[in-house]
Design an enzyme around this catalytic site. Structure first.
Site, PDB file in Angstrom:
ATOM      1  N   THR A   1       0.864  -1.327  -0.138  1.00 20.68           N
ATOM      2  CA  THR A   1      -0.158   0.034   0.038  1.00 20.68           C
ATOM      3  C   THR A   1       0.704   1.325   0.121  1.00 20.68           C
ATOM      4  OG1 THR A   1      -1.880  -1.048   1.197  1.00 20.68           O
ATOM      5  CG2 THR A   1      -1.686   1.180   1.458  1.00 20.68           C
TER       6      THR A   1
ATOM      7  N   SER B   1       1.773  -7.501  -0.610  1.00 24.58           N
ATOM      8  CA  SER B   1       2.378  -8.419   0.147  1.00 24.58           C
ATOM      9  C   SER B   1       2.090 -10.024   0.434  1.00 24.58           C
ATOM     10  CB  SER B   1       3.023  -8.007   1.668  1.00 24.58           C
ATOM     11  OG  SER B   1       1.614  -7.941   2.196  1.00 24.58           O
TER      12      SER B   1
ATOM     13  N   THR C   1       1.611  -4.536   4.222  1.00 24.43           N
ATOM     14  CA  THR C   1       1.528  -4.745   5.763  1.00 24.43           C
ATOM     15  C   THR C   1       0.680  -6.195   6.078  1.00 24.43           C
ATOM     16  OG1 THR C   1      -0.752  -3.698   5.873  1.00 24.43           O
ATOM     17  CG2 THR C   1       1.187  -2.286   6.467  1.00 24.43           C
ATOM     18  N   ASP C   2       0.098  -6.681   4.887  1.00 25.49           N
ATOM     19  CA  ASP C   2      -0.569  -7.994   5.245  1.00 25.49           C
ATOM     20  C   ASP C   2       0.146  -9.030   5.909  1.00 25.49           C
ATOM     21  OD1 ASP C   2      -2.974  -6.502   4.497  1.00 25.49           O
ATOM     22  OD2 ASP C   2      -3.104  -7.677   2.575  1.00 25.49           O
TER      23      ASP C   2
HETATM   24  N1  ASP Z   1      -2.762  -5.478   0.728  1.00 27.37           N
HETATM   25  C1  ASP Z   1      -1.811  -4.668   1.008  1.00 27.37           C
HETATM   26  C2  ASP Z   1      -0.329  -5.428   1.227  1.00 27.37           C
HETATM   27  O1  ASP Z   1      -0.084  -6.264   1.970  1.00 27.37           O
HETATM   28  C3  ASP Z   1      -1.733  -3.760   2.173  1.00 27.37           C
HETATM   29  C4  ASP Z   1      -0.793  -2.940   2.793  1.00 27.37           C
HETATM   30  O2  ASP Z   1       0.091  -2.626   2.502  1.00 27.37           O
HETATM   31  O3  ASP Z   1      -1.139  -2.491   3.829  1.00 27.37           O
HETATM   32  O4  ASP Z   1       0.453  -5.198  -0.066  1.00 27.37           O
END
Ligand code: ASP
Length: 329
Positions: free
Chosen positions: A11, A57, A89-90
């Protein structure tokens, strides 16, 4: 001095538009990311940027993350005083722990990301990147392994988890709390966890040959889909109820699996430890450990799966796996 920045997408870098025009996709490079951070230039550190991938991710692999750890290691050997990795973050709690297990340097390896993408009002990526760079450059953050820095909090990769699907305060360490904070740009460490000996990173072929399943136990779960698992997988992590319990009907199935592959018992609660000698009913922790399951201790199911796969890829036998979980769990 230099801080090495590795980017993997997520993200924090999602300002591009998907081909069908619906939703954002990763597009920004490390240079775009750093250009959007007021104050980064005043840090007094050169940033050496390595754009590795631009993916969500969810699509990262163990091999990609271990490759970044190896490249980061080379950057440290070439003189960098710390590393920042930006990613989604995932899966960040898993990738940070994977790096932590193999990171052999005193220099900090700091993982960060963002919850609000750069097209939204109040994106948190720039602040997180700046805080992460400050921690990576801080002498106080040495000898702490891999760290996770978001929302001005510093967490140990060993303890941190993503706890909310959208909040910018999503990362927390329920068992340990944050190690410290970034306050008015100053890194304030409050506590220092003990570091374990790093494991050696397995080569890609050995890693690819080892599959570890995760089974989350739920009400009236008889585990019928676990039949045949030992033919297709080399290990299993069970996320049990509470302190490490499963329905009585599932216990013999898990015991039979544990005779063929390592089966690690963890808690699905998100905090606290699996117990060892409190409950004695069928399906309790005492019953399951007697049947040969390995106690995952305080490791949550996702982190236990990372450790088990690394140990299997290193060729560890059942006794060595039990020893490592006793030491690191
Ligand atoms: N779906 C995103 C990822 O993990 C969420 C994020 O980056 O916060 O790539």
């Amino acid at each position: 001095m230099t801080v090495a920045l590795f980017t993997l997408g997520g993200t924090i870098s999602m300002a591009g538009v998907a081909p069908d025009g619906d939703g954002v996709v990763a597009r920004l490079t490390g240079r775009d990311l750093t250009a959007a951070v007021p104050g980064l230039a005043d840090l007094g550190e050169d940033l050496e940027i390595h754009d590795v991938e631009a993916v969500p991710s969810a699509s990262l692999t163990f091999a990609q993350v271990l490759d970044v750890a190896a490249a980061a290691s080379r950057a440290i050997e070439a003189g960098a005083r710390g590393v920042v990795l930006s990613q989604g973050t995932d899966t960040l709690e898993e990738t940070a722990f994977l790096v932590d297990l193999v990171w052999a340097h005193a220099e900090p390896f700091v993982v960060t990301g963002a919850m609000r993408n750069p097209t939204l009002a109040g994106p948190d990526g720039p602040a997180n990147l700046l805080a992460a760079a400050r921690v990576a450059a801080s002498p106080d953050a040495r000898d702490l392994g891999a760290l996770v820095v978001l929302n001005d909090e510093i967490h140990a990769a060993r303890w941190v988890g993503k706890q909310h699907s959208t909040s910018t305060a999503t990362f927390g360490s329920p068992d340990a709390g944050p190690l410290g904070h970034v306050i008015e740009g100053r890194v304030r460490l409050l506590t220092r966890p003990l570091r374990k000996q790093p494991l050696s990173a397995p080569d890609h072929d050995r890693l690819a040959a080892r599959r570890v399943a995760l089974h989350v136990v739920s009400l009236e779960d008889d585990g019928d889909r676990l039949d045949g698992l030992a033919d297709t997988h080399d290990g299993l992590v069970v996320a049990g109820f509470g302190v490490g319990h499963v329905p009585a009907a599932l216990a013999p199935r898990l015991g039979a699996l544990a005779e063929r592959i390592p089966v690690v018992l963890t808690s699905r609660t998100g905090g606290g430890s699996v117990l060892t000698h409190t409950y004695g009913a069928p399906g309790s922790e005492v019953d399951l450990l007697r049947r040969g399951l390995v106690n995952g201790g305080l490791l949550d199911p996702y982190k236990a799966r990372i450790l088990l796969r690394l140990l299997l890829a290193a060729g560890s036998d059942g006794a060595a796996i039990a020893r490592e979980f006793a030491e690191r769990g």
